[in-house]
Design an enzyme around this catalytic site. Structure first.
Site, PDB file in Angstrom:
ATOM      1  N   HIS A  93      80.908 -12.514  41.251  1.00 60.81           N
ATOM      2  CA  HIS A  93      80.483 -12.074  42.587  1.00 60.81           C
ATOM      3  C   HIS A  93      80.616 -10.563  42.646  1.00 60.81           C
ATOM      4  CE1 HIS A  93      80.771 -12.695  47.246  1.00 60.81           C
ATOM      5  NE2 HIS A  93      79.980 -11.690  46.917  1.00 60.81           N
ATOM      6  N   HIS A 149      71.816   0.543  34.327  1.00 64.43           N
ATOM      7  CA  HIS A 149      71.191   0.098  33.079  1.00 64.43           C
ATOM      8  C   HIS A 149      72.189  -0.535  32.120  1.00 64.43           C
ATOM      9  CE1 HIS A 149      72.895   3.381  30.624  1.00 64.43           C
ATOM     10  NE2 HIS A 149      72.821   4.077  31.751  1.00 64.43           N
TER      11      HIS A 149
END
Length: 204
Positions: free
Chosen positions: A136, A127
């Protein structure tokens, strides 16, 4: 869609999407690549080419992906986004243009994924994370809640970033690392600590 990139990442993306999405063409700047997964490679994008469908940049290298994105943006192309069916992506998270969320990846509530980001196989973004452009997140990495990752950073496979840590721009987090504190721009973190050598380039 069109695919830009016919090497490793290109094969991965084509394999993900060609069962449900028509691929109108594959481009690559390497003249030695003639085909990929039975698709002909059309070479570099002609200067006068007009994209009539969205483009996905399937390039694993963050700097090269940024360079191609900026070049294509001048042509006012529309960039595709991809979320694999097996991924879990919160309806209260945001995925910006050109990004991909691969098989088994998880992106939780209030997280924001920037432009041209790779959330690779099985990566977990908890979250309230903020992931910058051209990042990446490698396979099976784990980002705990409230993390910030700056532009162009590579987070290595099976690495863990602890809650509320901030990782700067163009950093490299080594595979299997545990990041316990903030990482400045351009630094490399391997194992449980920083390396002294900077990866930041003034030409960014």
């Amino acid at each position: 869609m069109y695919i830009y990139g016919a090497s490793d990442q290109g094969r991965v993306v084509i394999d993900m999407v060609d069962g449900y999405e028509r691929i109108h063409g594959v481009f690559d700047d390497n003249p030695h690549i003639a085909s990929v997964l039975d698709y002909p490679v059309l070479g570099s994008v002609p200067l006068d080419f007009v994209f009539d469908h969205a483009v996905f940049i399937a390039i694993g290298d963050n700097r090269i992906r940024k360079k191609i994105h900026l070049k294509l943006k001048k042509k006012k192309v529309r960039f595709a986004t991809i979320i694999h069916d097996s991924a879990i992506f919160s309806k209260r998270a945001v995925l910006d243009e050109g990004s991909v969320v691969m098989e088994g990846a998880i992106v939780k509530v209030n997280s924001r994924i920037g432009k041209q980001v790779i959330v690779n196989t099985g990566a977990s973004v908890d979250h309230d994370c903020l992931i910058g452009d051209f990042v990446h997140l490698a396979p099976q990495c784990t980002l705990c809640g409230g993390i910030e990752v700056g532009e162009g950073t590579l987070v290595g496979a099976n690495s863990i970033i602890l809650p509320r840590v901030k990782v700067g721009a163009w950093c490299k987090i080594g595979a299997g690392s545990v990041v316990t504190r903030d990482v400045p721009d351009g630094k490399t973190w391997i194992g449980n600590g920083l390396k002294q050598k900077s990866l930041l380039k003034v030409s960014q």
